[in-house]
Design a protein around this motif. Structure first.
Motif, PDB file in Angstrom:
ATOM      1  N   LEU A 153       0.853  -1.315  -0.035  1.00 23.90           N
ATOM      2  CA  LEU A 153       0.096   0.097  -0.001  1.00 23.90           C
ATOM      3  C   LEU A 153       0.894   1.316   0.074  1.00 23.90           C
ATOM      4  N   ALA A 154       1.917   1.110   0.691  1.00 20.16           N
ATOM      5  CA  ALA A 154       2.711   2.437   0.932  1.00 20.16           C
ATOM      6  C   ALA A 154       3.661   2.631  -0.447  1.00 20.16           C
ATOM      7  N   VAL A 155       3.948   1.669  -1.178  1.00 21.40           N
ATOM      8  CA  VAL A 155       4.684   1.664  -2.431  1.00 21.40           C
ATOM      9  C   VAL A 155       3.952   2.097  -3.258  1.00 21.40           C
ATOM     10  N   SER A 156       2.613   1.676  -3.396  1.00 23.68           N
ATOM     11  CA  SER A 156       1.772   2.120  -4.612  1.00 23.68           C
ATOM     12  C   SER A 156       1.213   3.604  -3.985  1.00 23.68           C
ATOM     13  N   LEU A 157       0.809   3.656  -2.795  1.00 20.12           N
ATOM     14  CA  LEU A 157      -0.016   5.143  -2.783  1.00 20.12           C
ATOM     15  C   LEU A 157       1.399   6.125  -2.728  1.00 20.12           C
ATOM     16  N   LEU A 158       2.532   6.099  -2.505  1.00 18.35           N
ATOM     17  CA  LEU A 158       3.869   7.241  -2.196  1.00 18.35           C
ATOM     18  C   LEU A 158       4.436   6.944  -3.630  1.00 18.35           C
ATOM     19  N   GLU A 159       4.151   5.841  -4.372  1.00 18.00           N
ATOM     20  CA  GLU A 159       5.043   5.713  -5.787  1.00 18.00           C
ATOM     21  C   GLU A 159       6.685   5.395  -5.329  1.00 18.00           C
ATOM     22  N   LEU A 160       6.700   4.756  -4.142  1.00 22.91           N
ATOM     23  CA  LEU A 160       8.221   4.507  -3.925  1.00 22.91           C
ATOM     24  C   LEU A 160       8.999   3.538  -4.710  1.00 22.91           C
ATOM     25  N   ASN A 161      10.213   3.428  -4.575  1.00 23.92           N
ATOM     26  CA  ASN A 161      10.995   2.468  -5.427  1.00 23.92           C
ATOM     27  C   ASN A 161      10.401   1.032  -5.651  1.00 23.92           C
ATOM     28  N   LEU A 162      10.153   0.345  -6.549  1.00 26.06           N
ATOM     29  CA  LEU A 162       9.729  -0.780  -6.889  1.00 26.06           C
ATOM     30  C   LEU A 162      10.337  -1.858  -5.950  1.00 26.06           C
ATOM     31  N   TYR A 163      11.789  -1.838  -6.095  1.00 25.10           N
ATOM     32  CA  TYR A 163      12.341  -3.027  -5.360  1.00 25.10           C
ATOM     33  C   TYR A 163      12.504  -2.811  -3.683  1.00 25.10           C
ATOM     34  N   LEU A 164      11.473  -1.971  -3.127  1.00 24.49           N
ATOM     35  CA  LEU A 164      11.303  -1.890  -1.747  1.00 24.49           C
ATOM     36  C   LEU A 164      10.364  -3.041  -1.509  1.00 24.49           C
ATOM     37  N   LEU A 165       9.863  -3.585  -2.331  1.00 27.12           N
ATOM     38  CA  LEU A 165       8.766  -4.590  -2.366  1.00 27.12           C
ATOM     39  C   LEU A 165       9.522  -5.951  -2.015  1.00 27.12           C
ATOM     40  N   ILE A 166      10.559  -6.102  -2.703  1.00 30.96           N
ATOM     41  CA  ILE A 166      11.569  -7.302  -2.322  1.00 30.96           C
ATOM     42  C   ILE A 166      11.928  -7.238  -0.736  1.00 30.96           C
ATOM     43  N   VAL A 167      12.384  -6.059  -0.188  1.00 26.86           N
ATOM     44  CA  VAL A 167      12.577  -5.764   1.182  1.00 26.86           C
ATOM     45  C   VAL A 167      11.463  -6.264   1.958  1.00 26.86           C
ATOM     46  N   ALA A 168      10.112  -5.885   1.556  1.00 30.56           N
ATOM     47  CA  ALA A 168       9.001  -6.332   2.285  1.00 30.56           C
ATOM     48  C   ALA A 168       8.552  -7.745   2.368  1.00 30.56           C
ATOM     49  N   SER A 169       9.219  -8.264   1.019  1.00 32.29           N
ATOM     50  CA  SER A 169       8.803  -9.939   1.007  1.00 32.29           C
ATOM     51  C   SER A 169       9.744 -10.466   2.160  1.00 32.29           C
ATOM     52  N   PHE A 170      11.170 -10.148   2.132  1.00 29.93           N
ATOM     53  CA  PHE A 170      11.911 -10.545   3.164  1.00 29.93           C
ATOM     54  C   PHE A 170      11.549 -10.504   4.684  1.00 29.93           C
ATOM     55  N   VAL A 171      10.969  -9.151   4.867  1.00 28.84           N
ATOM     56  CA  VAL A 171      10.662  -8.762   6.344  1.00 28.84           C
ATOM     57  C   VAL A 171       9.510  -9.598   6.824  1.00 28.84           C
ATOM     58  N   SER A 172       8.562  -9.777   5.769  1.00 29.68           N
ATOM     59  CA  SER A 172       7.316 -10.477   6.210  1.00 29.68           C
ATOM     60  C   SER A 172       7.617 -11.957   6.375  1.00 29.68           C
ATOM     61  N   ALA A 173       8.673 -12.403   5.665  1.00 30.77           N
ATOM     62  CA  ALA A 173       8.877 -14.036   5.697  1.00 30.77           C
ATOM     63  C   ALA A 173       9.844 -14.192   7.133  1.00 30.77           C
ATOM     64  N   LEU A 174      10.143 -13.099   7.688  1.00 33.54           N
ATOM     65  CA  LEU A 174      10.677 -13.360   9.094  1.00 33.54           C
ATOM     66  C   LEU A 174       9.592 -13.734  10.279  1.00 33.54           C
ATOM     67  N   PHE A 175       8.422 -13.621   9.911  1.00 30.19           N
ATOM     68  CA  PHE A 175       7.487 -13.996  10.803  1.00 30.19           C
ATOM     69  C   PHE A 175       6.669 -15.170  10.371  1.00 30.19           C
ATOM     70  N   GLY A 176       7.347 -15.955   9.203  1.00 29.02           N
ATOM     71  CA  GLY A 176       6.693 -17.087   8.652  1.00 29.02           C
ATOM     72  C   GLY A 176       5.851 -16.546   7.379  1.00 29.02           C
ATOM     73  N   GLY A 177       5.314 -17.726   6.742  1.00 29.43           N
ATOM     74  CA  GLY A 177       4.610 -17.559   5.440  1.00 29.43           C
ATOM     75  C   GLY A 177       3.262 -18.300   5.350  1.00 29.43           C
ATOM     76  N   VAL A 178       2.909 -18.477   4.024  1.00 28.34           N
ATOM     77  CA  VAL A 178       1.834 -19.156   3.899  1.00 28.34           C
ATOM     78  C   VAL A 178       1.869 -20.931   4.599  1.00 28.34           C
ATOM     79  N   SER A 179       3.219 -21.291   4.144  1.00 31.60           N
ATOM     80  CA  SER A 179       3.587 -22.563   4.789  1.00 31.60           C
ATOM     81  C   SER A 179       3.365 -22.811   6.222  1.00 31.60           C
ATOM     82  N   THR A 180       3.607 -21.638   6.766  1.00 30.92           N
ATOM     83  CA  THR A 180       3.685 -21.600   8.668  1.00 30.92           C
ATOM     84  C   THR A 180       2.315 -21.799   8.819  1.00 30.92           C
ATOM     85  N   ILE A 181       1.506 -20.847   8.269  1.00 30.53           N
ATOM     86  CA  ILE A 181      -0.043 -20.739   8.707  1.00 30.53           C
ATOM     87  C   ILE A 181      -0.697 -22.188   8.428  1.00 30.53           C
TER      88      ILE A 181
END
Length: 462
Positions: free
Chosen positions: A119-147
């Motif tokens: 939402l932040a990247v889309s709303l503020l038109e931030l650098n697209l590659y920040l989405l890769i950082v977001a993927s890494f951070v969210s994976a630290l909490f587990g992912g679909v396989s964990t749940i």
């Protein structure tokens, strides 16, 4: 207020929120890359096809954007793979001692972070590659396989009979398909009506409500013991739980569990690897689907969860488990061959028909594995399964996206033909499973009864 023992609402909301986001993420990345590479706005029209004038320059632009989008997807998958694998293995195994809710709550936190990042990247038109950082951070909490590993362990805790376990696990898969289908069907209309920001915000709101349900309404299915809770204790329990799973049941059970996991993961590699490039294939020439058609196609693909549940409910009553799994695998193989040569919109919809039973192998194999081990080992089993599945699907996505980027210029359907060929691996393992059971002269229930061991919860953990 007394809580509820139902994880199905969590799975349903999680599936809806995730699959509302998933196709929009791919399209958002595709459109941003189109703007960056071509220095023009992405062509949007009210027609079903986004293909412009069919000249060589236009085709070259499509190929370049296709390659960039495919590689971006690969980088995103790889960035989240390792942390998600480690967290899944630790949390789901540890849930045998500390309860299942931790395997559900933490991934929901990660999903909420992921949605808010988009939402932040889309709303503020931030650098697209920040989405890769977001993927890494969210994976630290587990992912679909964990749940899902936590939810399937939760279901195994609550079910007594093998038939009830198979049907309820198939029901969880059906809930995933039903709600994800609704989300995918509406995603195209939502995108066209409001743009990207509102769907991303809606997905975040659903994840927040899901987190609140998991925290305050869902009851724990296993009572936490009073053992060590420090970092050293977590590692010891993790190691001990996995060691028990593969060492305490005897060589015969260990071989069966390993063979079942290998069959499950090899089929998962083939199935989900090929599915990871379907949206790119649909956006490419000659199809050039709009967001509306992408939503319809994705929704039709997820209808297989419902039809597969019906297939499991009916076929498991009159056919052996391995035959049910075989039918599902052949369903995928046939549909992949057809998809490789689909060049029209009608054909792309028709190739979904042979795929209607494609999900059947997953709940049946999970149930077979669950029946082989004792109740106190369900978390360790589903941790290993989730770890292996997560590894196979992430590697599959990266592999198929790389292959697609390399072959899109001369034969975009090559990835689907490759998937059909790779179906031979799980089919071969399925034959080995059949031979194994014939040699031992017993099914999984008999093996468990023969090698049943005391609950390790009664013994101190070293």
């Amino acid at each position: 207020m007394k809580g509820l023992y139902f994880v199905e609402p969590i799975v349903a909301v999680y599936a809806f929120a995730s699959f509302l986001l998933y196709p929009l993420v791919q399209q958002y990345v595709y459109r941003r890359l189109w703007q960056e590479i071509t220095n023009t706005t992405y062509p949007v029209s009210d027609s079903s096809s986004q293909c412009g004038t069919n000249n060589s320059n236009h085709s070259n632009l499509h190929e370049e954007v296709q390659k960039a989008a495919s590689l971006f997807s690969m980088y995103s998958d790889l960035s989240s793979m390792i942390p998600s694998l480690l967290v899944t293995l630790m949390l789901v195994t540890y849930s045998d001692r500390r309860g299942r809710k931790v395997t559900i709550v933490l991934p929901l936190v990660g999903s909420l972070v992921y949605c808010l990042s988009f939402l932040a990247v889309s709303l503020l038109e931030l650098n697209l590659y920040l989405l890769i950082v977001a993927s890494f951070v969210s994976a630290l909490f587990g992912g679909v396989s964990t749940i899902l590993g936590g939810c399937f362990s939760y279901v195994a805790d609550r079910c007594e009979s093998s038939e009830q376990k198979t049907l309820r696990m198939a029901g969880v898969d059906m809930v995933i398909g039903l709600l994800s289908g609704v989300a995918l069907l509406s995603s195209g209309y939502f995108l066209r009506a409001t743009g990207f920001n509102w769907p991303f915000f809606t997905s975040a709101v659903f994840q927040l409500f899901n987190l609140l349900y998991a925290l305050f309404v869902l009851e724990e299915s296993r009572v936490a013991d009073g053992g060590t809770t420090g970092a050293g204790g977590v590692v010891r329990r993790l190691t001990f739980g996995i060691y028990e799973l593969f060492a305490r049941g005897g060589r015969k059970r260990t071989r069966l569990v390993v063979l079942l996991i290998a069959t499950f993961c090899s089929f998962s590699f083939t199935n989900f690897g090929s599915l990871s490039v379907i949206t790119l294939y649909e956006l490419n020439e000659p199809l050039c689907w709009s967001e509306i058609l992408v939503g319809y196609g994705s929704a039709l693909s997820t209808a297989v969860f419902v039809t597969s549940f019906a297939g499991v409910a009916v076929l498991s009553r009159c056919l052996p488990n391995l035959v049910v799994v075989l039918i599902g695998m052949l369903s995928v193989c046939v549909s992949m061959v057809m998809m490789a040569f689909a060049k029209t919109t009608l054909m792309m919809f028709l190739v979904r028909l042979p795929m209607l039973l494609a999900i059947m192998p997953f709940p049946v194999l999970r149930s077979m594995m669950s029946k082989v081990v004792s109740k106190s080992e369900q978390g360790a089993l589903f941790a290993c399964l989730a770890f292996s599945e997560n590894l196979s699907t992430n590697v599959a996505s990266a592999t198929f996206n790389t292959i697609y980027a390399s072959t899109v210029a001369w034969f975009p359907g090559f990835s689907f033909l490759l998937a059909a060929g790779l179906c031979l691996i799980p089919l071969t393992l399925l034959g080995a499973l059949r031979l194994f059971r014939l040699e031992d002269g017993c099914g999984t229930e008999g093996l468990l009864a023969e090698e049943e061991i005391p609950e390790p919860g009664s013994a101190p953990v070293a």
